[in-house]
Design a protein around this motif. Structure first.
Motif, PDB file in Angstrom:
ATOM      1  N   MET B 321       0.850  -1.203   0.000  1.00  0.00           N
ATOM      2  CA  MET B 321       0.000   0.000   0.000  1.00  0.00           C
ATOM      3  C   MET B 321       0.880   1.245   0.000  1.00  0.00           C
ATOM      4  O   MET B 321       0.618   2.210  -0.714  1.00  0.00           O
ATOM      5  CB  MET B 321      -0.915   0.017   1.240  1.00  0.00           C
ATOM      6  CG  MET B 321      -2.044  -0.994   1.183  1.00  0.00           C
ATOM      7  SD  MET B 321      -2.892  -1.172   2.788  1.00  0.00           S
ATOM      8  CE  MET B 321      -3.841   0.341   2.852  1.00  0.00           C
ATOM      9  N   ILE B 322       1.942   1.196   0.800  1.00  0.00           N
ATOM     10  CA  ILE B 322       2.883   2.323   0.847  1.00  0.00           C
ATOM     11  C   ILE B 322       3.525   2.500  -0.527  1.00  0.00           C
ATOM     12  O   ILE B 322       3.559   3.605  -1.082  1.00  0.00           O
ATOM     13  CB  ILE B 322       3.957   2.096   1.938  1.00  0.00           C
ATOM     14  CG1 ILE B 322       3.315   2.178   3.328  1.00  0.00           C
ATOM     15  CG2 ILE B 322       5.099   3.105   1.803  1.00  0.00           C
ATOM     16  CD1 ILE B 322       4.225   1.779   4.474  1.00  0.00           C
ATOM     17  N   GLY B 323       4.000   1.386  -1.103  1.00  0.00           N
ATOM     18  CA  GLY B 323       4.644   1.445  -2.419  1.00  0.00           C
ATOM     19  C   GLY B 323       3.711   2.022  -3.467  1.00  0.00           C
ATOM     20  O   GLY B 323       4.103   2.875  -4.271  1.00  0.00           O
ATOM     21  N   ASP B 324       2.464   1.570  -3.450  1.00  0.00           N
ATOM     22  CA  ASP B 324       1.490   2.030  -4.431  1.00  0.00           C
ATOM     23  C   ASP B 324       1.236   3.532  -4.278  1.00  0.00           C
ATOM     24  O   ASP B 324       1.188   4.268  -5.263  1.00  0.00           O
ATOM     25  CB  ASP B 324       0.182   1.248  -4.235  1.00  0.00           C
ATOM     26  CG  ASP B 324      -0.781   1.446  -5.378  1.00  0.00           C
ATOM     27  OD1 ASP B 324      -0.497   0.925  -6.466  1.00  0.00           O
ATOM     28  OD2 ASP B 324      -1.793   2.149  -5.191  1.00  0.00           O
ATOM     29  N   ALA B 325       1.102   3.969  -3.015  1.00  0.00           N
ATOM     30  CA  ALA B 325       0.831   5.393  -2.772  1.00  0.00           C
ATOM     31  C   ALA B 325       2.029   6.255  -3.191  1.00  0.00           C
ATOM     32  O   ALA B 325       1.859   7.305  -3.805  1.00  0.00           O
ATOM     33  CB  ALA B 325       0.495   5.612  -1.299  1.00  0.00           C
ATOM     34  N   VAL B 326       3.237   5.785  -2.898  1.00  0.00           N
ATOM     35  CA  VAL B 326       4.441   6.544  -3.264  1.00  0.00           C
ATOM     36  C   VAL B 326       4.571   6.609  -4.787  1.00  0.00           C
ATOM     37  O   VAL B 326       4.841   7.671  -5.365  1.00  0.00           O
ATOM     38  CB  VAL B 326       5.706   5.915  -2.633  1.00  0.00           C
ATOM     39  CG1 VAL B 326       6.974   6.574  -3.176  1.00  0.00           C
ATOM     40  CG2 VAL B 326       5.660   6.021  -1.115  1.00  0.00           C
ATOM     41  N   THR B 327       4.343   5.469  -5.448  1.00  0.00           N
ATOM     42  CA  THR B 327       4.443   5.415  -6.903  1.00  0.00           C
ATOM     43  C   THR B 327       3.489   6.417  -7.551  1.00  0.00           C
ATOM     44  O   THR B 327       3.856   7.119  -8.482  1.00  0.00           O
ATOM     45  CB  THR B 327       4.104   3.997  -7.395  1.00  0.00           C
ATOM     46  OG1 THR B 327       4.933   3.078  -6.704  1.00  0.00           O
ATOM     47  CG2 THR B 327       4.348   3.854  -8.873  1.00  0.00           C
ATOM     48  N   ASP B 339      -3.576  10.780   2.477  1.00  0.00           N
ATOM     49  CA  ASP B 339      -4.667  11.321   1.646  1.00  0.00           C
ATOM     50  C   ASP B 339      -4.914  10.432   0.435  1.00  0.00           C
ATOM     51  O   ASP B 339      -6.059  10.182   0.056  1.00  0.00           O
ATOM     52  CB  ASP B 339      -4.326  12.746   1.160  1.00  0.00           C
ATOM     53  CG  ASP B 339      -4.390  13.754   2.301  1.00  0.00           C
ATOM     54  OD1 ASP B 339      -4.945  13.394   3.364  1.00  0.00           O
ATOM     55  OD2 ASP B 339      -3.880  14.883   2.135  1.00  0.00           O
ATOM     56  N   TYR B 340      -3.826   9.943  -0.161  1.00  0.00           N
ATOM     57  CA  TYR B 340      -3.983   9.109  -1.361  1.00  0.00           C
ATOM     58  C   TYR B 340      -4.704   7.804  -1.012  1.00  0.00           C
ATOM     59  O   TYR B 340      -5.596   7.358  -1.742  1.00  0.00           O
ATOM     60  CB  TYR B 340      -2.613   8.813  -1.996  1.00  0.00           C
ATOM     61  CG  TYR B 340      -2.737   7.940  -3.224  1.00  0.00           C
ATOM     62  CD1 TYR B 340      -3.154   8.486  -4.440  1.00  0.00           C
ATOM     63  CD2 TYR B 340      -2.494   6.570  -3.166  1.00  0.00           C
ATOM     64  CE1 TYR B 340      -3.304   7.697  -5.556  1.00  0.00           C
ATOM     65  CE2 TYR B 340      -2.652   5.770  -4.285  1.00  0.00           C
ATOM     66  CZ  TYR B 340      -3.054   6.340  -5.485  1.00  0.00           C
ATOM     67  OH  TYR B 340      -3.224   5.541  -6.591  1.00  0.00           O
ATOM     68  N   LEU B 341      -4.308   7.192   0.122  1.00  0.00           N
ATOM     69  CA  LEU B 341      -4.914   5.907   0.496  1.00  0.00           C
ATOM     70  C   LEU B 341      -6.417   6.044   0.740  1.00  0.00           C
ATOM     71  O   LEU B 341      -7.173   5.094   0.540  1.00  0.00           O
ATOM     72  CB  LEU B 341      -4.228   5.345   1.750  1.00  0.00           C
ATOM     73  CG  LEU B 341      -2.767   4.910   1.571  1.00  0.00           C
ATOM     74  CD1 LEU B 341      -2.183   4.468   2.900  1.00  0.00           C
ATOM     75  CD2 LEU B 341      -2.644   3.792   0.542  1.00  0.00           C
ATOM     76  N   VAL B 358      -9.848   1.487   1.049  1.00  0.00           N
ATOM     77  CA  VAL B 358      -9.901   1.810   2.484  1.00  0.00           C
ATOM     78  C   VAL B 358     -11.241   2.474   2.812  1.00  0.00           C
ATOM     79  O   VAL B 358     -11.689   3.369   2.096  1.00  0.00           O
ATOM     80  CB  VAL B 358      -8.726   2.737   2.878  1.00  0.00           C
ATOM     81  CG1 VAL B 358      -8.820   3.124   4.349  1.00  0.00           C
ATOM     82  CG2 VAL B 358      -7.395   2.054   2.596  1.00  0.00           C
ATOM     83  N   ARG B 359     -11.875   1.985   3.898  1.00  0.00           N
ATOM     84  CA  ARG B 359     -13.125   2.612   4.346  1.00  0.00           C
ATOM     85  C   ARG B 359     -12.787   3.946   4.992  1.00  0.00           C
ATOM     86  O   ARG B 359     -12.052   3.977   5.984  1.00  0.00           O
ATOM     87  CB  ARG B 359     -13.818   1.731   5.381  1.00  0.00           C
ATOM     88  CG  ARG B 359     -14.364   0.449   4.805  1.00  0.00           C
ATOM     89  CD  ARG B 359     -14.913  -0.460   5.894  1.00  0.00           C
ATOM     90  NE  ARG B 359     -15.381  -1.689   5.279  1.00  0.00           N
ATOM     91  CZ  ARG B 359     -15.492  -2.855   5.915  1.00  0.00           C
ATOM     92  NH1 ARG B 359     -15.174  -2.948   7.201  1.00  0.00           N
ATOM     93  NH2 ARG B 359     -15.917  -3.917   5.276  1.00  0.00           N
TER      94      ARG B 359
END
Lengths: 343, 408
Positions: B321-327, B339-341, B358-359
């Motif tokens: 999830m961190i990787g996806d948000a950073v990418t 904020d992105y998540l 994410v809810r």
């Protein structure tokens, strides 16, 4: 260096290579053939890989029935015909190989040297090279069809899957499912020249027949990204909505364009529908109800019918392309995944 | 001459403009090719899990949980290679009684702003409150407590592990689908067992099952290993489950692994067992091989030389999830990642057959619940027929209208 060897021999105007895949190149050849040869117009053969059945179902498109089942290696998924239609290539994922089947005898004649767990494959327009994605080692492998040997590998992102080849056989595209990218590989330098970030779990890539757009489906993201293959940017994203169906179930996988490039068909996985898209406006015009968990598709060489492999319902649906109607479901083996159609 | 000057001047200006334009176009091209390097530092704070498990197959490995984060960091770095991003994860295994807040502050002093936490609910709250309003985002990879998603929810915690109520709802839906609505609930005597039993009672009411009998199995202490243990267990379990009214399935609530794994094949009545043993609801199992999961199992085995458990998997998901948000944001700022998540753009592929999101009301990761017997995945909930107006995944756990979460 395949890029040098795969130069075009035909006049650009008559160039069948502007089609996005060998299938479609084959499609054009077979569009012309019926007019040249005295043979029934729709007697084609569809080959369907059955992921769990470890077999390939052979479907007669005139009888609309499975006429033979060929036992193949374990977990057969990606499938493609050579441009001349004489050989069928199958990714036997769990046997870590690509099997070659003679379409005349329907016997396995050899293996192509892939990496571990090949999932999808495509053939260069000149039929000299097979390109495959190996899910287990994050490599794309280029194989010489004549020698059956690996020529070179290109490292890509995590879990490579989707494969597409540019109209001039110079650019190879791979999508990596966990890295969420389309990697553009220059075959001459054997290097990745661009990485385009798309939505989650990209599984399939396809050039439009004119080569001006690259479409990439994101199974988990639920979108199709339309990419400018020269500028390496996403021009547009196509989204889907089917009334009464939850968003999570819409998981685009296979993409096929009609030979004229006007219409795109996108398989929507567990949504059990195929979206019909106006390729110019990118508007979804219709959703066709097919079997359960639709993966990949192929046109009959005359372009009149589209066959869809439906994973959960163990059948293929036959779509009448002109009428945009599903006309038949044909039972095949266990968990059908890929489909290729030849003469 | 007077005529020439303006011409020369124009040529000069033209040359300057051309030069500036050329420099600009070259610099933007270079920028597009090589983004400035971005380093993402993640901390992994974990407690020691009990080795006192009924089955020796469940004894945690020394790298329990962390191995999942490490593998995801490799995946993130593969993607990062194309974007000039690097990921690292620093492992901190707390000794029993060690202060988690001090350990976190050490991590923060190393530049860590994203923390995966395999900790108890109490320790998580300590961390969250110590970092309240600061630049740290915590990912809960283990604690199933519904209180953390309800009255004790915190803005700086994202819950990757499913809550107890998601797990019990996942099992309940299947038992209703299977038409086994009469449950014999046997719970342990620890506070967490009581919470789990409460979650089963709530799930039964929610989906129309009936708890026909409820019993507590008291933990009288003692170990799990002995040379002759099964002889006694074989006599004890039938007696424990004797005299129950007619029931379809025994549901065990035993988070401390005191008795549940002894129940299958030893109940007084010939009935199946579910819950803490038998058919177990979980976010991951080593036998999971659908939806491409075999890829993940293979690479986990290759890197860690063991099977992947639910804690490993939750940590893998959190790190991805961190990787996806950073990418997607090209930022390592925890606020931007947060904020992105929560945004509609975020969706993660985690080999669960659908996108996970994410809810926003309690920052819980939406996810299917796997039901496994430890050998295969028997089913995955939500089950067909359980409907929802926005996402069927929200039939599992506390939905928006019922939330008691008010972020501080």
């Amino acid at each position: 260096m395949p890029a040098q060897k795969t130069g075009l021999r035909t006049n650009r105007k008559f160039d069948p290579m502007h089609f996005a895949s060998p299938l479609r190149a084959a499609a054009l050849v077979f569009c012309v053939l019926p007019f040249v040869l005295p043979r029934p117009a729709s007697a084609y053969t569809a080959y369907v890989t059955n992921e769990k059945g470890n077999s390939v179902s052979v479907v007669d498109t005139e009888k609309l029935a499975t006429v033979k089942t060929i036992p193949v290696g374990q977990r057969p998924r990606g499938i493609a015909l050579s441009p001349d239609g004489t050989e069928l290539y199958i990714c036997a994922s769990d046997d870590d190989t690509i099997q070659v089947i003679d379409t005349k005898t329907l016997k396995i004649t050899g293996n192509l040297e892939s990496g571990p767990d090949p999932e999808l494959l495509i053939v260069s327009h000149d039929g000299k090279y097979v390109f495959t994605s190996n899910e287990n080692n994050n490599l794309v492998t280029v194989i010489d069809v004549k020698t059956h040997r690996r020529v070179f590998d290109v490292p890509v992102g995590v879990e490579p899957e989707g494969m597409a080849i540019g109209p001039d056989d110079k650019i190879l595209v791979n999508t990596s499912e966990t890295t969420d990218m389309a990697h553009m590989i220059d075959l001459q330098s054997r290097k990745v020249i661009a990485n385009i970030l798309v939505d989650a779990r990209p599984r399939f890539a396809q050039y439009t027949p004119d080569g001006k757009e690259l479409w990439v489906s994101s199974e988990v993201g639920g979108t199709v990204s339309v990419i400018d293959p020269v500028k390496h940017v996403i021009k547009e994203k196509i989204r889907f909505a089917i009334p009464g169906l939850e968003n999570e179930a819409i998981q685009p996988v296979g993409i096929n364009f009609t030979a004229d490039g006007k219409t795109a068909f996108v398989a929507l996985g567990p949504a059990n529908h195929v979206a019909v898209i106006d390729a110019a406006t990118k508007k979804v015009e219709k959703y066709l109800l097919v079997g359960q968990r639709v993966w990949h598709m192929a046109f009959t060489p005359d372009g009149k019918y589209l066959y869809t492999a439906n994973g959960v319902s163990n059948d293929v649906s036959v779509i009448d392309v002109a009428a945009l109607k599903v006309i038949k479901s044909i039972p095949v083996g266990q968990l059908p995944w890929g489909v290729a159609i030849g003469k | 001459m007077t005529l020439c000057r303006p011409r020369r001047f124009l040529i000069l200006i033209g040359l300057i403009l051309f030069g500036v334009g050329l420099a600009f176009s070259i610099s933007t091209r270079l920028l597009a090719q090589a983004a400035p390097p971005l380093s993402v530092k993640v901390g992994f704070l974990r407690q020691e899990h009990s080795r006192n498990t009924i089955s020796i197959l469940d004894i945690p490995a020394p790298d329990d949980g962390f191995a999942g984060a490490k593998l995801a960091a490799i995946d993130d770095n593969t993607t990062g290679r194309f974007l000039n991003q690097t990921y690292s994860v620093e492992d901190v295994a707390l000794a029993p009684g060690q202060d988690p807040v001090a350990a976190l502050q050490t991590l923060v002093s190393h530049g860590v702003t994203l923390v995966l936490a395999d900790l108890s609910a109490a320790d998580l709250l300590k961390l969250a409150d110590a970092e309240h309003g600061k630049d740290v985002l915590i990912f809960n990879t283990t604690a199933p407590d519904d209180s953390l998603r309800q009255q004790d929810c915190r803005r700086n915690i994202i819950h990757v592990a499913p809550s107890r109520s998601m797990l019990t709802d996942g099992l309940a839906q299947y038992l209703i689908w299977k038409q086994w609505p009469r449950w014999f609930l046997v719970k342990g005597s620890h506070p967490s067992d009581e919470l789990l039993a409460k979650a089963y009672e709530h799930s039964a009411r929610k989906f129309g099952a009936k708890i026909v009998a409820e019993k507590t199995y008291v933990d009288t202490g003692g170990g799990r290993r002995s040379d002759t243990g099964m002889v006694q267990t074989q006599k004890l379990m039938p007696l424990t489950t004797q005299n129950a009214p007619a029931y379809d399935i025994l549901v065990a609530a035993d988070e401390h692994q005191v008795f549940a794994n002894y129940l299958p094949y030893r109940t007084w009545d010939p009935r199946p067992v579910a819950g803490s043993s038998g058919l177990v609801p979980t976010s991951w199992d080593a036998s999971m091989d659908q939806w491409g999961a075999q890829q993940l199992q293979n690479s986990f085995m290759e890197h860690s030389h063991r099977l992947m458990n639910a804690r490993d998997n939750n940590a893998w998901v959190a790190m991805r999830m961190i990787g996806d948000a950073v990418t997607h944001t090209n930022s390592n700022d925890p606020k931007i990642i947060h904020d992105y998540l929560l945004s509609p753009h975020f969706a993660i592929a985690a080999y669960k057959g659908q996108r996970l999101t994410v809810r926003p009301w309690d920052q819980q990761l939406r996810q299917p619940i796997l039901l496994t017997d430890g050998r295969t995945v028997v089913s995955a909930s939500p089950q067909p027929g359980f409907l929802h107006q926005t996402s069927v995944l929200d039939t599992l756990g506390v939905d928006k209208p019922e939330t008691k979460c008010k972020f501080k």
